[in-house]
Motif scaffolding. Structure first.
Motif, PDB file in Angstrom:
ATOM      1  N   UNK A 271       3.710   7.053   3.969  1.00 39.22           N
ATOM      2  CA  UNK A 271       4.639   8.185   4.146  1.00 39.22           C
ATOM      3  C   UNK A 271       6.087   7.705   4.130  1.00 39.22           C
ATOM      4  N   UNK A 272       6.298   6.390   4.060  1.00 42.36           N
ATOM      5  CA  UNK A 272       7.655   5.840   4.052  1.00 42.36           C
ATOM      6  C   UNK A 272       7.933   5.104   2.743  1.00 42.36           C
ATOM      7  N   UNK A 273       9.209   5.110   2.339  1.00 41.53           N
ATOM      8  CA  UNK A 273       9.615   4.345   1.162  1.00 41.53           C
ATOM      9  C   UNK A 273       9.599   2.862   1.490  1.00 41.53           C
ATOM     10  N   UNK A 274       9.192   2.057   0.519  1.00 43.37           N
ATOM     11  CA  UNK A 274       9.171   0.608   0.720  1.00 43.37           C
ATOM     12  C   UNK A 274      10.607   0.120   0.942  1.00 43.37           C
ATOM     13  N   UNK A 275      10.792  -0.712   1.961  1.00 46.64           N
ATOM     14  CA  UNK A 275      12.150  -1.166   2.261  1.00 46.64           C
ATOM     15  C   UNK A 275      12.418  -2.544   1.670  1.00 46.64           C
ATOM     16  N   UNK A 276      13.696  -2.814   1.509  1.00 43.36           N
ATOM     17  CA  UNK A 276      14.101  -4.124   1.002  1.00 43.36           C
ATOM     18  C   UNK A 276      13.680  -5.207   1.988  1.00 43.36           C
ATOM     19  N   UNK A 277      13.754  -4.931   3.287  1.00 41.96           N
ATOM     20  CA  UNK A 277      13.381  -5.944   4.277  1.00 41.96           C
ATOM     21  C   UNK A 277      11.912  -6.327   4.142  1.00 41.96           C
ATOM     22  N   UNK A 278      11.070  -5.326   3.956  1.00 41.17           N
ATOM     23  CA  UNK A 278       9.634  -5.621   3.834  1.00 41.17           C
ATOM     24  C   UNK A 278       9.380  -6.485   2.607  1.00 41.17           C
ATOM     25  N   UNK A 279      10.039  -6.147   1.510  1.00 34.45           N
ATOM     26  CA  UNK A 279       9.829  -6.914   0.277  1.00 34.45           C
ATOM     27  C   UNK A 279      10.343  -8.345   0.451  1.00 34.45           C
ATOM     28  N   UNK A 280      11.531  -8.488   1.040  1.00 32.75           N
ATOM     29  CA  UNK A 280      12.116  -9.826   1.181  1.00 32.75           C
ATOM     30  C   UNK A 280      11.364 -10.666   2.209  1.00 32.75           C
TER      31      UNK A 280
ATOM     32  N   UNK B 152       5.886  18.116   5.130  1.00 42.02           N
ATOM     33  CA  UNK B 152       6.054  17.294   3.928  1.00 42.02           C
ATOM     34  C   UNK B 152       5.360  15.960   4.204  1.00 42.02           C
ATOM     35  N   UNK B 153       4.586  15.457   3.248  1.00 37.96           N
ATOM     36  CA  UNK B 153       3.918  14.168   3.469  1.00 37.96           C
ATOM     37  C   UNK B 153       4.953  13.057   3.637  1.00 37.96           C
ATOM     38  N   UNK B 154       6.047  13.133   2.895  1.00 42.35           N
ATOM     39  CA  UNK B 154       7.117  12.139   3.043  1.00 42.35           C
ATOM     40  C   UNK B 154       7.709  12.308   4.442  1.00 42.35           C
ATOM     41  N   UNK B 155       7.701  11.202   5.228  1.00 41.49           N
ATOM     42  CA  UNK B 155       8.117  11.316   6.620  1.00 41.49           C
ATOM     43  C   UNK B 155       9.619  11.509   6.758  1.00 41.49           C
ATOM     44  N   UNK B 156      10.378  11.040   5.763  1.00 37.79           N
ATOM     45  CA  UNK B 156      11.833  11.070   5.858  1.00 37.79           C
ATOM     46  C   UNK B 156      12.387  11.796   4.622  1.00 37.79           C
ATOM     47  N   UNK B 157      13.129  12.882   4.882  1.00 36.21           N
ATOM     48  CA  UNK B 157      13.608  13.694   3.743  1.00 36.21           C
ATOM     49  C   UNK B 157      14.423  12.862   2.759  1.00 36.21           C
ATOM     50  N   UNK B 158      15.120  11.826   3.254  1.00 31.71           N
ATOM     51  CA  UNK B 158      15.958  11.034   2.349  1.00 31.71           C
ATOM     52  C   UNK B 158      15.108  10.196   1.390  1.00 31.71           C
ATOM     53  N   UNK B 159      13.822  10.041   1.681  1.00 35.29           N
ATOM     54  CA  UNK B 159      12.934   9.279   0.797  1.00 35.29           C
ATOM     55  C   UNK B 159      11.993  10.212   0.033  1.00 35.29           C
ATOM     56  N   UNK B 160      12.138  11.516   0.270  1.00 33.63           N
ATOM     57  CA  UNK B 160      11.243  12.472  -0.377  1.00 33.63           C
ATOM     58  C   UNK B 160      11.598  12.559  -1.863  1.00 33.63           C
ATOM     59  N   UNK B 161      10.588  12.568  -2.678  1.00 37.60           N
ATOM     60  CA  UNK B 161      10.775  12.460  -4.128  1.00 37.60           C
ATOM     61  C   UNK B 161      11.514  13.645  -4.742  1.00 37.60           C
ATOM     62  N   UNK B 162      12.331  13.341  -5.731  1.00 38.82           N
ATOM     63  CA  UNK B 162      12.970  14.412  -6.503  1.00 38.82           C
ATOM     64  C   UNK B 162      12.041  14.962  -7.578  1.00 38.82           C
TER      65      UNK B 162
ATOM     66  N   UNK C 133       0.851  -1.205   0.000  1.00 36.97           N
ATOM     67  CA  UNK C 133       0.000   0.000   0.000  1.00 36.97           C
ATOM     68  C   UNK C 133       0.883   1.250   0.000  1.00 36.97           C
ATOM     69  N   UNK C 134       1.585   1.446  -1.109  1.00 34.73           N
ATOM     70  CA  UNK C 134       2.487   2.599  -1.200  1.00 34.73           C
ATOM     71  C   UNK C 134       1.721   3.894  -1.447  1.00 34.73           C
ATOM     72  N   UNK C 135       0.550   3.782  -2.023  1.00 38.82           N
ATOM     73  CA  UNK C 135      -0.214   4.994  -2.329  1.00 38.82           C
ATOM     74  C   UNK C 135      -1.192   4.739  -3.462  1.00 38.82           C
ATOM     75  N   UNK C 136      -1.727   5.809  -3.997  1.00 39.07           N
ATOM     76  CA  UNK C 136      -2.809   5.748  -4.988  1.00 39.07           C
ATOM     77  C   UNK C 136      -2.423   4.939  -6.229  1.00 39.07           C
TER      78      UNK C 136
END
Ligand SMILES: Cc1ncc(COP(=O)(O)O)c(C=O)c1O
Length: 385
Positions: free
Chosen positions: A115-124, A290-300, A88-91
Protein backbone atom coordinates in the motif's frame (compact mmCIF):
# COMPACT_ATOMS: atom_id res chain seq x y z
CA UNK A 1 -25.94 -11.40 -27.82
CA UNK A 2 -28.17 -8.40 -28.31
CA UNK A 3 -26.86 -5.03 -29.45
CA UNK A 4 -25.92 -2.66 -26.66
CA UNK A 5 -26.50 0.94 -27.61
CA UNK A 6 -23.92 3.59 -26.76
CA UNK A 7 -20.28 2.90 -26.34
CA UNK A 8 -18.70 0.39 -24.01
CA UNK A 9 -16.80 2.06 -21.16
CA UNK A 10 -13.40 0.39 -21.06
CA UNK A 11 -12.15 1.79 -17.77
CA UNK A 12 -9.48 -0.77 -17.08
CA UNK A 13 -6.00 0.33 -16.10
CA UNK A 14 -5.07 -1.00 -19.52
CA UNK A 15 -5.77 -1.86 -22.18
CA UNK A 16 -7.20 1.63 -22.50
CA UNK A 17 -9.49 3.14 -25.10
CA UNK A 18 -7.92 3.39 -28.53
CA UNK A 19 -8.77 6.79 -30.01
CA UNK A 20 -10.49 6.98 -33.40
CA UNK A 21 -7.46 8.73 -34.84
CA UNK A 22 -5.24 5.81 -33.93
CA UNK A 23 -7.74 3.25 -35.24
CA UNK A 24 -7.98 5.10 -38.52
CA UNK A 25 -4.22 5.39 -38.79
CA UNK A 26 -4.00 1.62 -38.45
CA UNK A 27 -6.49 0.87 -41.23
CA UNK A 28 -4.05 1.28 -44.08
CA UNK A 29 -2.53 -1.27 -46.42
CA UNK A 30 0.57 -3.12 -45.29
CA UNK A 31 3.75 -1.80 -46.84
CA UNK A 32 7.15 -3.35 -47.54
CA UNK A 33 8.93 -3.44 -44.18
CA UNK A 34 12.26 -3.09 -45.97
CA UNK A 35 11.15 -0.30 -48.30
CA UNK A 36 12.00 3.41 -48.21
CA UNK A 37 8.61 4.49 -46.80
CA UNK A 38 8.94 2.08 -43.90
CA UNK A 39 12.48 3.14 -43.13
CA UNK A 40 11.36 6.73 -42.73
CA UNK A 41 8.55 5.59 -40.45
CA UNK A 42 11.02 3.69 -38.24
CA UNK A 43 13.22 6.75 -37.83
CA UNK A 44 10.24 8.97 -36.99
CA UNK A 45 8.95 6.47 -34.42
CA UNK A 46 12.28 6.12 -32.64
CA UNK A 47 12.61 9.88 -32.47
CA UNK A 48 9.05 10.32 -31.20
CA UNK A 49 9.46 7.62 -28.57
CA UNK A 50 12.73 9.13 -27.37
CA UNK A 51 10.83 12.32 -26.60
CA UNK A 52 8.29 10.38 -24.52
CA UNK A 53 10.95 8.40 -22.62
CA UNK A 54 12.96 11.64 -22.37
CA UNK A 55 16.12 10.01 -23.60
CA UNK A 56 18.79 10.78 -26.14
CA UNK A 57 19.95 7.17 -26.15
CA UNK A 58 18.73 3.85 -27.46
CA UNK A 59 15.04 2.98 -27.82
CA UNK A 60 13.90 -0.44 -28.98
CA UNK A 61 10.46 -1.56 -30.15
CA UNK A 62 9.24 -5.15 -29.99
CA UNK A 63 6.07 -6.84 -31.18
CA UNK A 64 5.28 -8.03 -27.65
CA UNK A 65 3.37 -7.13 -24.53
CA UNK A 66 4.91 -5.61 -21.41
CA UNK A 67 5.90 -9.06 -20.15
CA UNK A 68 8.06 -9.46 -23.24
CA UNK A 69 9.86 -6.26 -22.30
CA UNK A 70 10.53 -7.69 -18.82
CA UNK A 71 12.14 -10.71 -20.42
CA UNK A 72 14.03 -8.66 -23.02
CA UNK A 73 15.46 -6.43 -20.30
CA UNK A 74 16.69 -9.24 -18.06
CA UNK A 75 18.04 -11.35 -20.90
CA UNK A 76 20.06 -8.50 -22.39
CA UNK A 77 21.83 -7.09 -19.37
CA UNK A 78 22.42 -9.96 -16.93
CA UNK A 79 24.70 -12.95 -16.57
CA UNK A 80 23.84 -16.46 -15.43
CA UNK A 81 23.25 -16.56 -11.68
CA UNK A 82 23.43 -12.77 -11.19
CA UNK A 83 21.71 -11.45 -8.10
CA UNK A 84 18.79 -9.07 -8.69
CA UNK A 85 16.80 -7.14 -6.12
CA UNK A 86 13.03 -6.92 -6.14
CA UNK A 87 10.45 -5.66 -3.65
CA UNK A 88 6.97 -6.98 -2.91
CA UNK A 89 5.33 -3.96 -4.51
CA UNK A 90 2.42 -5.96 -5.85
CA UNK A 91 1.27 -8.42 -8.50
CA UNK A 92 3.34 -7.10 -11.42
CA UNK A 93 6.54 -6.69 -9.40
CA UNK A 94 6.03 -10.31 -8.35
CA UNK A 95 5.55 -11.50 -11.93
CA UNK A 96 8.71 -9.71 -13.04
CA UNK A 97 10.66 -11.29 -10.18
CA UNK A 98 9.23 -14.67 -11.21
CA UNK A 99 10.45 -14.06 -14.76
CA UNK A 100 13.93 -13.38 -13.36
CA UNK A 101 13.79 -16.63 -11.36
CA UNK A 102 12.85 -18.53 -14.50
CA UNK A 103 15.98 -17.14 -16.14
CA UNK A 104 18.05 -18.72 -13.37
CA UNK A 105 18.85 -15.38 -11.75
CA UNK A 106 19.38 -15.19 -8.01
CA UNK A 107 16.38 -13.10 -7.04
CA UNK A 108 16.42 -11.41 -3.64
CA UNK A 109 12.85 -10.41 -2.84
CA UNK A 110 12.52 -7.86 -0.06
CA UNK A 111 9.23 -7.58 1.79
CA UNK A 112 7.35 -4.34 1.24
CA UNK A 113 3.97 -2.92 2.20
CA UNK A 114 2.13 -2.92 -1.16
CA UNK A 115 0.00 0.00 0.00
CA UNK A 116 3.09 2.24 0.11
CA UNK A 117 5.40 3.52 -2.62
CA UNK A 118 8.89 2.03 -2.56
CA UNK A 119 11.24 4.50 -0.90
CA UNK A 120 14.75 5.47 -1.83
CA UNK A 121 15.91 4.50 1.67
CA UNK A 122 14.59 0.97 1.31
CA UNK A 123 16.29 0.56 -2.05
CA UNK A 124 19.60 2.01 -0.85
CA UNK A 125 19.60 0.04 2.42
CA UNK A 126 19.16 -3.19 0.50
CA UNK A 127 21.94 -2.23 -1.91
CA UNK A 128 24.26 -1.20 0.94
CA UNK A 129 23.74 -4.54 2.63
CA UNK A 130 24.59 -6.60 -0.44
CA UNK A 131 27.24 -5.60 -2.95
CA UNK A 132 26.52 -8.63 -5.10
CA UNK A 133 23.30 -7.08 -6.42
CA UNK A 134 23.64 -6.51 -10.15
CA UNK A 135 20.26 -5.01 -10.88
CA UNK A 136 17.30 -3.50 -9.06
CA UNK A 137 13.82 -4.12 -10.47
CA UNK A 138 11.36 -1.35 -9.67
CA UNK A 139 7.80 -0.96 -10.88
CA UNK A 140 7.17 2.78 -11.24
CA UNK A 141 3.42 2.49 -11.09
CA UNK A 142 2.23 -0.84 -9.65
CA UNK A 143 -1.00 -1.21 -11.60
CA UNK A 144 -2.38 -3.86 -9.26
CA UNK A 145 -2.30 -1.56 -6.22
CA UNK A 146 -2.58 1.90 -7.75
CA UNK A 147 0.62 2.96 -5.96
CA UNK A 148 3.42 4.99 -7.56
CA UNK A 149 7.00 4.84 -6.31
CA UNK A 150 9.57 7.60 -6.32
CA UNK A 151 11.71 6.29 -9.14
CA UNK A 152 13.33 9.70 -9.55
CA UNK A 153 14.75 9.62 -6.00
CA UNK A 154 15.89 6.01 -6.38
CA UNK A 155 17.52 6.75 -9.74
CA UNK A 156 19.33 9.84 -8.49
CA UNK A 157 20.53 8.14 -5.30
CA UNK A 158 21.83 5.12 -7.19
CA UNK A 159 23.62 7.39 -9.65
CA UNK A 160 25.32 9.30 -6.84
CA UNK A 161 26.31 6.15 -4.95
CA UNK A 162 29.17 3.79 -5.65
CA UNK A 163 26.81 0.97 -6.52
CA UNK A 164 27.23 -0.57 -9.91
CA UNK A 165 23.79 -2.18 -9.95
CA UNK A 166 21.62 -1.30 -12.91
CA UNK A 167 18.24 0.29 -12.28
CA UNK A 168 15.58 -1.47 -14.37
CA UNK A 169 12.21 0.28 -14.32
CA UNK A 170 8.81 -1.04 -15.32
CA UNK A 171 6.90 1.97 -16.66
CA UNK A 172 4.13 -0.08 -18.27
CA UNK A 173 1.36 1.99 -16.68
CA UNK A 174 3.30 5.17 -15.96
CA UNK A 175 4.77 6.20 -19.29
CA UNK A 176 2.70 8.97 -20.88
CA UNK A 177 0.55 9.20 -17.74
CA UNK A 178 3.08 10.31 -15.12
CA UNK A 179 6.30 12.21 -15.60
CA UNK A 180 9.28 9.96 -16.22
CA UNK A 181 12.74 11.09 -17.34
CA UNK A 182 14.89 8.20 -18.38
CA UNK A 183 18.17 10.13 -18.80
CA UNK A 184 17.80 12.80 -16.15
CA UNK A 185 16.79 10.34 -13.42
CA UNK A 186 19.62 7.93 -14.23
CA UNK A 187 17.45 4.96 -15.21
CA UNK A 188 19.24 2.16 -17.02
CA UNK A 189 16.29 0.46 -18.67
CA UNK A 190 12.76 1.81 -18.80
CA UNK A 191 10.25 -0.57 -20.29
CA UNK A 192 6.64 -0.16 -21.31
CA UNK A 193 3.74 -1.58 -23.32
CA UNK A 194 1.54 0.00 -25.96
CA UNK A 195 -1.87 -0.50 -24.35
CA UNK A 196 -1.89 2.04 -21.53
CA UNK A 197 -0.74 5.66 -21.66
CA UNK A 198 0.28 5.25 -25.28
CA UNK A 199 -3.38 4.58 -26.21
CA UNK A 200 -2.67 1.76 -28.65
CA UNK A 201 -4.11 -1.73 -28.70
CA UNK A 202 -1.94 -4.31 -26.91
CA UNK A 203 0.93 -5.71 -28.93
CA UNK A 204 3.97 -3.45 -28.75
CA UNK A 205 6.63 -3.32 -26.06
CA UNK A 206 9.25 -0.61 -25.90
CA UNK A 207 12.43 -0.15 -23.92
CA UNK A 208 14.75 2.80 -23.41
CA UNK A 209 18.33 1.73 -22.77
CA UNK A 210 21.09 3.77 -21.13
CA UNK A 211 24.65 3.61 -22.51
CA UNK A 212 25.63 1.71 -19.34
CA UNK A 213 22.90 -0.89 -19.93
CA UNK A 214 23.86 -1.16 -23.60
CA UNK A 215 27.43 -1.74 -22.54
CA UNK A 216 26.30 -4.41 -20.06
CA UNK A 217 24.40 -6.11 -22.89
CA UNK A 218 27.67 -6.56 -24.79
CA UNK A 219 29.10 -8.58 -21.90
CA UNK A 220 25.95 -10.38 -20.69
CA UNK A 221 25.75 -14.14 -21.16
CA UNK A 222 22.10 -15.09 -20.62
CA UNK A 223 20.63 -16.73 -23.72
CA UNK A 224 19.07 -14.01 -25.86
CA UNK A 225 18.14 -14.14 -29.53
CA UNK A 226 14.85 -12.55 -30.59
CA UNK A 227 15.26 -9.81 -27.98
CA UNK A 228 18.94 -9.09 -28.64
CA UNK A 229 19.56 -5.36 -28.51
CA UNK A 230 22.63 -5.35 -30.75
CA UNK A 231 20.55 -6.80 -33.61
CA UNK A 232 17.93 -4.08 -33.12
CA UNK A 233 20.42 -1.25 -32.86
CA UNK A 234 22.11 -2.35 -36.06
CA UNK A 235 18.88 -2.85 -38.02
CA UNK A 236 17.13 0.24 -36.65
CA UNK A 237 20.05 2.42 -37.73
CA UNK A 238 19.06 1.44 -41.26
CA UNK A 239 15.34 1.94 -40.61
CA UNK A 240 14.53 -1.77 -40.49
CA UNK A 241 13.94 -4.45 -37.85
CA UNK A 242 15.67 -7.80 -37.36
CA UNK A 243 12.33 -9.54 -38.08
CA UNK A 244 8.99 -8.69 -39.69
CA UNK A 245 7.67 -5.81 -37.57
CA UNK A 246 4.04 -5.23 -36.50
CA UNK A 247 3.39 -2.72 -39.28
CA UNK A 248 -0.12 -1.67 -38.29
CA UNK A 249 0.68 -1.14 -34.64
CA UNK A 250 3.57 1.02 -35.79
CA UNK A 251 1.18 3.12 -37.89
CA UNK A 252 -0.93 3.49 -34.76
CA UNK A 253 2.09 4.38 -32.67
CA UNK A 254 2.99 7.21 -35.00
CA UNK A 255 -0.49 8.69 -34.62
CA UNK A 256 -0.49 8.24 -30.83
CA UNK A 257 2.88 9.97 -30.57
CA UNK A 258 1.54 12.83 -32.68
CA UNK A 259 -1.46 13.17 -30.36
CA UNK A 260 0.75 13.24 -27.26
CA UNK A 261 2.96 15.87 -28.88
CA UNK A 262 -0.09 17.97 -29.85
CA UNK A 263 -1.49 17.90 -26.32
CA UNK A 264 2.00 18.33 -24.82
CA UNK A 265 3.38 15.86 -22.30
CA UNK A 266 3.11 18.28 -19.38
CA UNK A 267 -0.57 18.81 -20.10
CA UNK A 268 -1.06 15.06 -20.49
CA UNK A 269 0.46 14.56 -17.00
CA UNK A 270 -1.66 17.35 -15.48
CA UNK A 271 -4.80 15.84 -17.00
CA UNK A 272 -3.99 12.45 -15.49
CA UNK A 273 -3.22 14.01 -12.09
CA UNK A 274 -6.54 15.88 -12.10
CA UNK A 275 -8.55 12.79 -13.03
CA UNK A 276 -6.79 10.80 -10.32
CA UNK A 277 -7.58 13.53 -7.79
CA UNK A 278 -11.23 13.60 -8.84
CA UNK A 279 -11.41 9.81 -8.52
CA UNK A 280 -9.91 9.92 -5.04
CA UNK A 281 -12.42 12.61 -4.08
CA UNK A 282 -15.22 10.30 -5.23
CA UNK A 283 -13.80 7.33 -3.32
CA UNK A 284 -13.50 9.40 -0.14
CA UNK A 285 -17.02 10.81 -0.47
CA UNK A 286 -18.45 7.31 -1.01
CA UNK A 287 -16.85 6.45 2.33
CA UNK A 288 -14.70 3.77 0.70
CA UNK A 289 -10.98 3.29 1.14
CA UNK A 290 -8.25 3.85 -1.44
CA UNK A 291 -5.82 0.91 -1.42
CA UNK A 292 -2.94 3.39 -1.68
CA UNK A 293 -2.29 4.36 1.94
CA UNK A 294 -0.92 7.81 1.10
CA UNK A 295 -2.68 10.09 -1.40
CA UNK A 296 0.68 11.52 -2.51
CA UNK A 297 1.68 8.03 -3.72
CA UNK A 298 -1.70 7.21 -5.25
CA UNK A 299 -1.39 6.51 -8.95
CA UNK A 300 -2.36 9.00 -11.62
CA UNK A 301 -3.21 6.07 -13.89
CA UNK A 302 -5.52 3.92 -11.78
CA UNK A 303 -7.18 3.91 -8.38
CA UNK A 304 -7.64 0.63 -6.50
CA UNK A 305 -10.66 0.80 -4.23
CA UNK A 306 -11.22 -1.52 -1.26
CA UNK A 307 -14.77 -2.79 -0.81
CA UNK A 308 -16.08 -3.16 2.74
CA UNK A 309 -15.65 -6.51 4.49
CA UNK A 310 -18.36 -8.99 3.50
CA UNK A 311 -18.69 -7.59 -0.04
CA UNK A 312 -17.16 -8.96 -3.21
CA UNK A 313 -15.46 -6.49 -5.54
CA UNK A 314 -15.88 -8.83 -8.50
CA UNK A 315 -19.62 -9.14 -7.89
CA UNK A 316 -19.80 -5.34 -7.93
CA UNK A 317 -17.80 -5.22 -11.19
CA UNK A 318 -20.19 -7.75 -12.70
CA UNK A 319 -23.26 -5.65 -11.80
CA UNK A 320 -21.61 -2.60 -13.35
CA UNK A 321 -20.76 -4.52 -16.51
CA UNK A 322 -24.21 -6.06 -16.86
CA UNK A 323 -26.17 -2.91 -16.12
CA UNK A 324 -23.96 -0.14 -17.48
CA UNK A 325 -21.66 -1.84 -19.98
CA UNK A 326 -18.53 -0.71 -18.19
CA UNK A 327 -15.40 -2.78 -17.56
CA UNK A 328 -13.39 -2.02 -14.43
CA UNK A 329 -10.16 -3.70 -13.37
CA UNK A 330 -10.30 -6.76 -11.13
CA UNK A 331 -8.23 -7.25 -8.00
CA UNK A 332 -5.07 -9.21 -8.76
CA UNK A 333 -3.29 -11.69 -6.50
CA UNK A 334 -4.00 -11.40 -2.77
CA UNK A 335 -6.50 -8.56 -3.22
CA UNK A 336 -8.74 -10.54 -5.59
CA UNK A 337 -12.36 -9.85 -4.62
CA UNK A 338 -11.23 -7.16 -2.18
CA UNK A 339 -10.50 -4.32 -4.57
CA UNK A 340 -11.73 -3.07 -7.90
CA UNK A 341 -9.62 -0.76 -9.99
CA UNK A 342 -10.79 2.31 -11.85
CA UNK A 343 -8.56 3.03 -14.85
CA UNK A 344 -8.20 6.74 -15.61
CA UNK A 345 -5.38 6.80 -18.08
CA UNK A 346 -4.96 7.19 -21.79
CA UNK A 347 -7.55 8.77 -24.03
CA UNK A 348 -10.27 10.17 -21.79
CA UNK A 349 -11.74 13.51 -20.81
CA UNK A 350 -13.60 14.93 -17.82
CA UNK A 351 -16.96 13.65 -19.06
CA UNK A 352 -15.60 10.14 -19.60
CA UNK A 353 -14.40 10.19 -16.02
CA UNK A 354 -17.69 11.62 -14.72
CA UNK A 355 -19.58 8.86 -16.58
CA UNK A 356 -17.21 6.25 -15.18
CA UNK A 357 -17.69 7.43 -11.60
CA UNK A 358 -21.47 7.64 -12.11
CA UNK A 359 -21.38 4.01 -13.27
CA UNK A 360 -19.48 3.02 -10.13
CA UNK A 361 -21.88 4.93 -7.88
CA UNK A 362 -24.92 3.31 -9.48
CA UNK A 363 -23.20 -0.08 -9.21
CA UNK A 364 -22.52 0.42 -5.49
CA UNK A 365 -26.20 1.14 -5.01
CA UNK A 366 -27.40 -1.87 -7.01
CA UNK A 367 -24.90 -4.27 -5.45
CA UNK A 368 -25.88 -3.15 -1.95
CA UNK A 369 -22.38 -1.96 -1.04
CA UNK A 370 -22.70 0.51 1.86
CA UNK A 371 -21.68 3.97 0.69
CA UNK A 372 -22.72 7.58 0.72
CA UNK A 373 -24.08 8.66 -2.72
CA UNK A 374 -21.86 11.74 -2.77
CA UNK A 375 -18.91 10.52 -4.84
CA UNK A 376 -19.82 11.85 -8.26
CA UNK A 377 -20.64 15.25 -6.86
CA UNK A 378 -17.27 15.39 -5.04
CA UNK A 379 -15.48 14.44 -8.24
CA UNK A 380 -17.34 17.10 -10.23
CA UNK A 381 -16.13 19.70 -7.75
CA UNK A 382 -12.55 18.74 -8.57
CA UNK A 383 -13.22 18.62 -12.30
CA UNK A 384 -14.84 22.06 -12.23
CA UNK A 385 -12.10 23.65 -10.13
C1 LIG B 1 2.98 -2.45 -14.28
C2 LIG B 1 2.81 -3.58 -15.25
N1 LIG B 1 3.88 -4.27 -15.62
C3 LIG B 1 3.79 -5.28 -16.50
C4 LIG B 1 2.59 -5.65 -17.04
C5 LIG B 1 2.52 -6.80 -17.96
O1 LIG B 1 2.26 -6.33 -19.22
P1 LIG B 1 1.50 -7.21 -20.32
O2 LIG B 1 0.23 -7.65 -19.71
O3 LIG B 1 1.35 -6.22 -21.43
O4 LIG B 1 2.40 -8.34 -20.66
C6 LIG B 1 1.44 -4.94 -16.69
C7 LIG B 1 0.13 -5.28 -17.26
O5 LIG B 1 -0.89 -4.74 -16.95
C8 LIG B 1 1.56 -3.87 -15.78
O6 LIG B 1 0.50 -3.15 -15.43
Amino acid sequence: MSYKSGRHFLQLPGPTNTPERVLRAMSKPTIDHRGAEFKELTHRLLEGLSAVFKTEHTVIIYPASGSGAWEATLANVLNKGDRVLSFQQGFFAGKWAETATRFGLDVRVESWDPRRGLTVDAAMDALDSDHEIKAVLVVHNETSTGVTSDVEAIGRAMKESEHEALLLVDAVSSLAATDLRHDEWGLDVTLTGSQKGLMLPPGLAMVAVSPRALDASRRADLPVSYWRWSDHVESNANGVFPYTPATHLLYGLEEALAMLAEEGLDRVFRRHARFAEATRAAVGAWGLENFAADASESSNAATAVLVPEGHDADALRQVILDRFDMSLGTGLGPVKGKVFRIGHLGDLNALTLAGTLAGVEMGLRLAGVPHSPAGVSAALDVLCA
